[in-house]
Design an enzyme around this catalytic site. Structure first.
Site, PDB file in Angstrom:
ATOM      1  N   CYS A 109      -1.504   0.622   7.325  1.00  8.79           N
ATOM      2  CA  CYS A 109      -2.950   0.327   7.425  1.00  8.79           C
ATOM      3  C   CYS A 109      -3.348  -0.889   6.579  1.00  8.79           C
ATOM      4  CB  CYS A 109      -3.789   1.537   7.014  1.00  8.79           C
ATOM      5  SG  CYS A 109      -3.562   2.986   8.061  1.00  8.79           S
ATOM      6  N   ASN A 164       2.277   1.347   4.382  1.00  9.58           N
ATOM      7  CA  ASN A 164       2.548   0.055   5.042  1.00  9.58           C
ATOM      8  C   ASN A 164       2.215   0.104   6.531  1.00  9.58           C
ATOM      9  OD1 ASN A 164       5.436  -2.175   5.596  1.00  9.58           O
ATOM     10  ND2 ASN A 164       3.330  -2.701   5.193  1.00  9.58           N
ATOM     11  N   SER A 181      -1.860  -2.752   3.868  1.00 12.55           N
ATOM     12  CA  SER A 181      -1.029  -3.936   3.579  1.00 12.55           C
ATOM     13  C   SER A 181      -0.701  -4.758   4.834  1.00 12.55           C
ATOM     14  CB  SER A 181       0.216  -3.587   2.763  1.00 12.55           C
ATOM     15  OG  SER A 181       1.061  -2.694   3.428  1.00 12.55           O
ATOM     16  N   CYS A 218       0.867  -1.182   0.000  1.00 16.38           N
ATOM     17  CA  CYS A 218       0.000   0.000   0.000  1.00 16.38           C
ATOM     18  C   CYS A 218       0.900   1.227   0.000  1.00 16.38           C
ATOM     19  CB  CYS A 218      -0.973  -0.027   1.175  1.00 16.38           C
ATOM     20  SG  CYS A 218      -0.192  -0.083   2.803  1.00 16.38           S
TER      21      CYS A 218
HETATM   22  P1  4NP Z   1      -1.778   2.755   4.082  1.00 14.89           P
HETATM   23  O1  4NP Z   1      -2.437   4.097   4.648  1.00 14.89           O
HETATM   24  O2  4NP Z   1      -1.200   3.097   2.733  1.00 14.89           O
HETATM   25  O3  4NP Z   1      -2.938   1.820   3.999  1.00 14.89           O
HETATM   26  O4  4NP Z   1      -0.735   2.343   5.088  1.00 14.89           O
HETATM   27  C1  4NP Z   1      -1.755   5.311   4.779  1.00 14.89           C
HETATM   28  C2  4NP Z   1      -0.890   5.496   5.826  1.00 14.89           C
HETATM   29  C3  4NP Z   1      -0.253   6.717   5.979  1.00 14.89           C
HETATM   30  C4  4NP Z   1      -0.491   7.730   5.080  1.00 14.89           C
HETATM   31  C5  4NP Z   1      -1.357   7.533   4.020  1.00 14.89           C
HETATM   32  C6  4NP Z   1      -1.969   6.318   3.864  1.00 14.89           C
HETATM   33  N1  4NP Z   1       0.134   9.005   5.251  1.00 14.89           N
HETATM   34  O5  4NP Z   1      -0.195   9.927   4.512  1.00 14.89           O
HETATM   35  O6  4NP Z   1       0.990   9.125   6.147  1.00 14.89           O
END
Ligand code: 4NP
Length: 162
Positions: free
Chosen positions: A13, A11, A15, A8
């Protein structure tokens, strides 16, 4: 060993959720000894961090433990290491395509929900696992629902290769 990598953005949430869900489903299917699972992010922002507490809590309610995972960034070598590189959304897929090396690889990156779809996911038009990071609490449950469904399809595909 068959090796599966979920990818994702952060990494923390989606994945790691897929990582924990697939690991437990494989254990229940007696396939832990033949399949290895990992997860990574296309971005380096959260490298070394444990999964988002909201993801961990939602997962724990369904008996998945994500607490031991630590974020890492996806790298070009992952395409020669893993048999499946599965992106959570279209932008993750595009980011992965940009780092596919030119030499021999085991797999191209694929869109997880599209490749391992079900009649239910198709009826809902779902091809991406939406990013829950900035959204409501429900988003984390929805991630689990979609990931559980596609993981069952992935396990069928893995079984067909054994
Ligand atoms: P993930 O979600 O890609 O499912 O892990 C996110 C986690 C952090 C961020 C964006 C999406 N961020 O912008 O920090």
């Amino acid at each position: 060993m068959i090796k599966v990598l979920f990818v994702c953005l952060g990494n923390i949430c989606r994945s790691p959720t897929a990582h924990g869900v697939l690991e437990r489903k494989l254990a229940m299917a007696g396939l832990s000894d033949v399949v290895e699972v990992d997860s990574a992010g296309t971005a380096a922002w959260h490298v070394g961090k444990e999964p988002d507490l909201r993801s961990q809590q939602a997962a724990r309610k369904r008996d998945y433990d994500l607490s031991h995972f630590r974020a890492r960034q996806a790298i070009a070598d992952d395409f020669s290491e893993f048999d499946y590189v599965l992106a959570m959304d279209d932008s993750n897929l595009e980011n992965l395509k940009a780092i596919v090396p030119s030499g021999a690889i085991k797999t191209e990156p694929q869109l997880f929900l599209q490749t391992f779809s079900t009649p239910n996911l198709k009826a809902k038009g779902l091809t991406e696992v939406p990013d829950p990071y900035y959204g409501e609490k429900d988003g984390f449950e929805e991630v689990l629902d979609m990931v559980e469904e596609a993981c069952d399809q992935l396990i069928l595909d893995i079984r067909s290769k054994l």
